[in-house]
Motif scaffolding. Structure first.
Motif, mmCIF file in Angstrom:
data_model
loop_
_atom_site.group_PDB
_atom_site.id
_atom_site.type_symbol
_atom_site.label_atom_id
_atom_site.label_comp_id
_atom_site.label_asym_id
_atom_site.label_seq_id
_atom_site.Cartn_x
_atom_site.Cartn_y
_atom_site.Cartn_z
ATOM 1 N N THR E 56 0.797 -1.135 0.149
ATOM 2 C CA THR E 56 -0.153 0.159 0.077
ATOM 3 C C THR E 56 0.821 0.884 0.071
ATOM 4 O O THR E 56 0.264 2.240 -0.117
ATOM 5 C CB THR E 56 -0.935 -0.081 1.030
ATOM 6 N N THR E 59 1.024 5.760 3.715
ATOM 7 C CA THR E 59 -0.293 6.600 3.481
ATOM 8 C C THR E 59 0.087 8.261 4.877
ATOM 9 O O THR E 59 0.704 7.937 5.425
ATOM 10 C CB THR E 59 -1.182 6.205 3.529
ATOM 11 N N THR E 60 -0.551 8.731 3.671
ATOM 12 C CA THR E 60 -0.927 10.134 5.707
ATOM 13 C C THR E 60 -1.573 9.167 6.396
ATOM 14 O O THR E 60 -1.305 9.759 7.670
ATOM 15 C CB THR E 60 -1.801 11.283 4.933
ATOM 16 N N GLU E 61 -2.279 8.126 6.510
ATOM 17 C CA GLU E 61 -2.890 8.240 7.031
ATOM 18 C C GLU E 61 -2.320 6.959 8.272
ATOM 19 O O GLU E 61 -2.103 7.537 9.969
ATOM 20 C CB GLU E 61 -3.730 6.664 7.009
ATOM 21 N N GLU E 125 -5.438 -2.011 8.764
ATOM 22 C CA GLU E 125 -4.724 -1.396 7.876
ATOM 23 C C GLU E 125 -3.689 -2.698 8.663
ATOM 24 O O GLU E 125 -2.928 -2.721 10.046
ATOM 25 C CB GLU E 125 -4.708 -0.290 8.269
#
Ligand SMILES: Nc1ncnc2c1ncn2[C@@H]1O[C@H](COP(=O)(O)O)[C@@H](O)[C@H]1O
Ligand SMILES: Nc1ncnc2c1ncn2[C@@H]1O[C@H](COP(=O)(O)O)[C@@H](O)[C@H]1O
Ligand SMILES: Nc1ncnc2c1ncn2[C@@H]1O[C@H](COP(=O)(O)O)[C@@H](O)[C@H]1O
Ligand code: NA
Ligand code: NA
Ligand code: NA
Lengths: 322, 103, 322, 103, 322, 103
Positions: E56, E59-61, E125
């Protein structure tokens, strides 16, 4: 190939273990778990080798490899002994003990080599497991004879016992036993037990190498018995022995993968069967020296470079002789 | 109160691979029994070791024995020649033993 | 069938262990690893048995087998006790302790029997796991009563404790617990955890039997407490009990595979739950005798011959009653 | 220098299955604490055993206790009736203890 | 969801262990086997998390979750500390030590939560593994500062050592190491070692929770150091922390599954890294208190109720914020 | 008969997480070596614990040392300040040691 080696999880776990020990982490693998993994790995490679031999049958290559392996294990300690005495400045007793380690083999180095080579499309013959088992003990005899010839302190006590202890060493018995079971059971008989020995194999190897990384680095950090010259020999000896093994392997007609494995076997140094035998037969020899050289220097060198070098040499020699 | 007799408590600290050899010697002296305790780790001024090694060669154990004075002396004499080369550590203490006629 | 038995890897590993101990190899399986394998095997067979019962439901056969198993475990020690006293020349206390072992069951013999029979197309009912769990403890009570009736030395101290210790014995709790979990979870709930318990099963059984081979042979070699007559009883008792179990199993209407398993349970002798209970309840009884008979003689006999004999007898009886 | 007092160091070598029973007795005598050490293997003239058995029935342990003389005598008396049938081995030695008021 | 939880084999094995300890069964899981399972589980979740992040990307998440996790671990001990002193009536040293446990996380609670949520179609996640590793240690610092601010007995000796010991803690190194190996190896490199880490995972979790059930119940039964008020706090603290974690997780934009996991991490209390650190840094604190609260009360509560409650809350909040 | 000398046998029972700290102190006193024995379980009047825990925080070990009287006293003094907070149990006994010049 060294780049591929360095991104394989198997090797990355070894590096993780080595790194963890270097930053003095308290990470440890419980000893009975490590022993269990080692038993699992030996049973698995023994079985698989035996099953392969059961389907290919006994070939002249097999016989040639077996004889060569035996001869190498008897002969390699001689070179090591003189280098250890001259360049390494060890006394005869310590030199004999260390030399025995370098003539014998490391099971984990062998297994890791099989993994790395197979991943790159070089599949060694199944009978190399048997060759490995044969190479475990002859070096002990040579190492002892060298030490005793050169030193009067290396007493003869218990030689009878020793022969027995060496031949009935647990790892030798397990490897040869599983190999024979594989031959008897054959592909069909092996099928029901195969899942455990196939599914778990590479993952267990990862966790085992994690432990080996911890052990190797802790050996290096905790010892004060390794001189610079001994450290250099810990790298030169596998280079010499690996070259000899790979060249002879190629010249007796082995395929490149099997020749590389013979080189790896020659390059590797024992850390199970031989240390225990030396503690008994040459108690005056310092375990700090032979364990640190074998586990602390040669083992990591072989895992990270030695295997790739033997493979490269075997591939280089193949078109010449083939 | 229960009767006790005085006996020797002998501890031999040694490399685990050497244990079978030592047991043979103990049997020759005809000591009534022995018990083995594993050492988990240890160190001296020069080195430190852990039992947690795949190679058992660095492991150490303690052989514990209760014996009378006579047998203790015989054992000490029998072991003496090995002391240096085997790197043994032997301690002998006095203990009161209940049911001591066995030793 | 004995030939098929002898070429199965499961049995070959047992023979390897036995052989290694006989040549006095230092091969050992670390104790915590052996315990771990035993926990794994018990959880696996408990779960699988429970899942099967969840799908077949409770049947009259199940009830009949459970009652029969309980009765056998209570009754079998009586025969053993008198043979041990007369032919075996044991005192009452030792005879009672040994008899309790022969009334109870051996989990590994059971598991090995399931393996060997299933490989030959004879699939026993899932509920036999529950029957086995029920058979573990009643024999302890009979054995104790026999010893106490015949000897004043077998004091009554701690009987209350003993009942508790026997019923909460770790292996009994684990087996029954996993069995109940299997029933609650059912096929669907079992699915996610199934891979571990399926994939590893036969391979783990191999390694466990390797250890059992080592233990059995070492027991035999190290003990000096087994007379010829006791050794003979170590073979005759499983023959008698196995015949009784198989015949009764057939007569209560079990299929041949399940009847054979009932025979194997009757023939087998405990080496986990009962020895610990005897050490507590009859501390004067000599563990050297009961462990050597159960582990050193009866266990190997059952693994190599007993299971096949029970299967042959069940197959012979099937057309007669069926 | 730190102050020390003299106490008894008691070792009871026994079969592991018997340990819970022994602890009950120790608690009755109200000894302040106990520590258990596993024996890895052992032997007597007749037999040799290893801890490495699936059946725990053959395993042995040492219960180690520090106690004052009075409690030690009480313990020895409490254990006396079990000595023969349980096959216990009990040794009592003298030790200096730092922080000894606890025992 | 609590009903589904209670019929999952994973949870049923936990209950079996708890029950076995309550009836004072002698069932035990050998310690090296438990350690081995814990190493296996940490390597597996580290690897899987890393492989997911490799596919993936960062990410900002991920960044938001990491920062939030760190902040929570630093902040949560403060609330706990004041509740433990006032309502729990602990002294400052014990309160600081316990508070550190509640700011840190429990790996097994995390793994069980992932299992239960994934089974119900809520997949968190992969990077949450990294978040968990980050949350292990900051709470130790807060806990120590609180104890030292309030008490002069909590000496400063060895703070330098402590930072090292905490950061090189075996479980932290293994988790982060395996996570990084997963990122380097990626899906392809992971493939060969995947079988072991996939096939065994849920079954090993069952056996591990069996052991945790035994340990939790034995802690509760053997301690005499837990007052009613402390027991109540052992349930209230995870409720408070779990709510905070889930709400904040939702508000920073995490999907419901990941927000629930953040809640579970906040709710869980450490029982590996923190106890060892506290024994060193606050030797005067009573291990009987912090181990009994963390292992004996909060761990079972979270396994059986806490995880489900966090999931329910996250699902309830999702439509509000989403 | 082999010559023996008198030495002290020191046992320190402590929490396993504290072992590295204790080793540092032992090294400062320059004692020649130490050996570690794991305690499997134990108990006091208030509590009972088992080594079989995932969390190592409750585990206990014994550090065993042989030393001469002078070093023993130095060690006891060096450890004294930690006694209360670390909850150590220290015993010192007399033993005869073969090859005792090393200590
Ligand atoms: N003299 C002794 N010193 C130390 N341990 C002993 C001694 N005698 C017996 N033992 C231990 O006690 C066990 C049982 O001995 P026994 O009761 O004589 O069969 C042996 O296997 C040893 O572990
Ligand atoms: N008198 C004693 N003898 C031997 N071990 C003890 C004694 N008292 C305490 N211990 C050990 O030290 C541990 C902690 O004891 P305490 O510090 O009193 O809680 C116990 O669990 C035992 O393992
Ligand atoms: N003074 C001592 N007290 C206790 N154990 C010792 C002592 N000296 C050495 N040892 C143990 O013996 C091992 C080998 O010591 P050495 O032979 O001096 O290298 C050490 O690693 C320790 O386990
Ligand atoms: Na070699
Ligand atoms: Na039976
Ligand atoms: Na938390």
């Amino acid at each position: 190939m060294i780049v591929e080696t360095l991104t394989s999880p198997v090797i990355l776990f070894f590096i993780l273990g080595f790194f963890a020990a270097c930053i003095r982490s308290d990470l440890t693998i419980p000893e009975p778990f490590a022993k269990a993994m080692s038993i699992y790995l030996m049973a698995a490679i023994g079985l698989k080798g035996g099953v392969e031999v059961a389907s290919t049958g006994f070939t002249t290559e097999l016989a040639a490899a077996a004889v060569t392996g035996l001869a190498l294990s008897f002969a390699l300690p001689v070179i090591a002994f003189y280098l250890l005495k001259s360049f390494g400045r060890l006394g005869s007793i310590d030199a004999g003990a260390v030399a025995a380690h370098y003539g014998s083999v490391s099971v984990v180095t062998f297994v890791t080599a099989i993994e790395l080579l197979t991943n790159q499309g070089m599949k060694p013959e199944g009978f190399m497991v048997g060759v490995m088992a044969l190479m475990e003990t002859p070096a002990i005899i040579t190492g002892l004879l060298l030490a005793r010839a050169a030193s009067k302190d290396a007493k003869q006590d218990g030689s009878g016992n020793l022969a027995h202890e060496v031949l009935t060493n647990g790892s030798v018995v397990l490897l040869i036993g599983a190999f024979v079971i594989g031959i008897i059971a054959g592909t069909e008989g092996f099928a029901p037990v195969k899942p455990l020995f196939e599914v778990g194999f590479k993952g267990v190897l990862c966790l085992f190498l994690l432990d080996m990384g911890l052990i190797a680095a802790r050996r290096l950090l905790q010892t004060r018995k390794i001189t610079i010259n001994l450290a250099i020999l810990g790298i030169i000896l596998p280079l010499i022995n690996g070259t000899i093994g790979t060249v002879i392997g190629t010249s007796i007609g082995l395929d490149p993968a099997s020749a590389a494995i013979l080189g790896v076997l020659a390059a590797s140094a024992s850390y199970i069967a031989v240390p225990a035998a030396m503690r008994l037969a040459l108690p005056q020899a310092d375990p700090g020296i032979y364990l640190s050289m074998s586990l602390g220097i040669t083992f990591p060198f072989n895992i990270i470079f030695g295997i790739s070098l033997c493979a490269a040499l075997a591939n280089f020699l193949a078109p010449i002789t083939g | 109160m229960v009767a006790t007799v005085q006996r020797k408590r002998i501890e031999i600290l040694l490399d685990t691979p050497l244990v079978p050899r030592m047991i043979e010697i103990i049997k020759k002296v005809d000591i009534s029994g022995w018990s083995l305790i594993k050492i988990a780790s240890g160190g001296s001024r020069a080195e430190r070791w852990d039992h947690d090694e795949v190679t058992g060669a660095a492991a150490k154990s303690i052989i514990l024995m209760i014996a009378n004075e006579e047998k203790t002396n015989q054992l000490a004499d029998a072991i003496a020649p090995l002391l240096e080369s085997y790197g043994l550590l032997i301690t002998i203490g006095n203990v009161e033993v209940v049911r001591g006629d066995r030793f």
